[in-house]
Design an enzyme around this catalytic site. Sequence first.
Site, PDB file in Angstrom:
ATOM      1  N   GLY A 193      46.316  48.731  77.945  1.00  0.00           N
ATOM      2  CA  GLY A 193      47.658  48.304  77.889  1.00  0.00           C
ATOM      3  C   GLY A 193      48.717  49.048  77.085  1.00  0.00           C
ATOM      4  N   HIS A 194      48.052  50.104  76.440  1.00  0.00           N
ATOM      5  CA  HIS A 194      49.132  50.831  75.646  1.00  0.00           C
ATOM      6  C   HIS A 194      48.834  52.524  75.664  1.00  0.00           C
ATOM      7  CE1 HIS A 194      50.949  52.204  71.666  1.00  0.00           C
ATOM      8  NE2 HIS A 194      51.673  51.429  71.922  1.00  0.00           N
ATOM      9  N   PHE A 195      49.227  53.103  76.802  1.00  0.00           N
ATOM     10  CA  PHE A 195      49.725  52.803  78.086  1.00  0.00           C
ATOM     11  C   PHE A 195      49.045  52.960  79.295  1.00  0.00           C
ATOM     12  CE2 PHE A 195      53.056  53.139  74.709  1.00  0.00           C
ATOM     13  CZ  PHE A 195      53.907  52.189  74.670  1.00  0.00           C
TER      14      PHE A 195
END
Length: 166
Positions: free
Chosen positions: A51-53
């Site tokens: 999720g990053h990124f």
Amino acid sequence: MTGSSDSNHDAALANLPHADPFRFLDRIDELSPERARGAWIVKGEEDFLRGHFPGRPLVPGVLITEAAAQLAGAAAHHAMSEDRDGNGTAGSNGMLVLSEARFRRPVEPPAIIELTVDAIGRFGSIHRFDFEASVDGASVASGSVGVSLPPADGDASSCTSPRPWC
């Protein structure tokens, strides 16, 4: 290598209060009360990178700071353990009490983040360190962290810093 032996380095890693998935220190290369060097090896498979990124994973700067704090905690605990028993290998329960960081460039996995911490002072149970993080010889972050460790029995609070915060 300076500081202590490889077995003390391994013991310091084993005695960190952090465990997977929140340990961000894979090895300790140098360990003394004044300085420590180590590394966090980011493979690119870590869950937080999803999720990053998405599409362009980047190592979160706050985790680089945490890795430096874990190394600083190992050095601070080593210093306190040497004061007590001469070997610097007992367990540690510390807490990050303050940090200041500057991020110079993003870190894309896979990467070996080389970390260095240098003691800058102590006030009671709070040990302050400057840190530098680099990848492939290029600085990616720097700053300072403070870690609080329980004082040793009979350890009087004393300030050893030339800095004005004492």
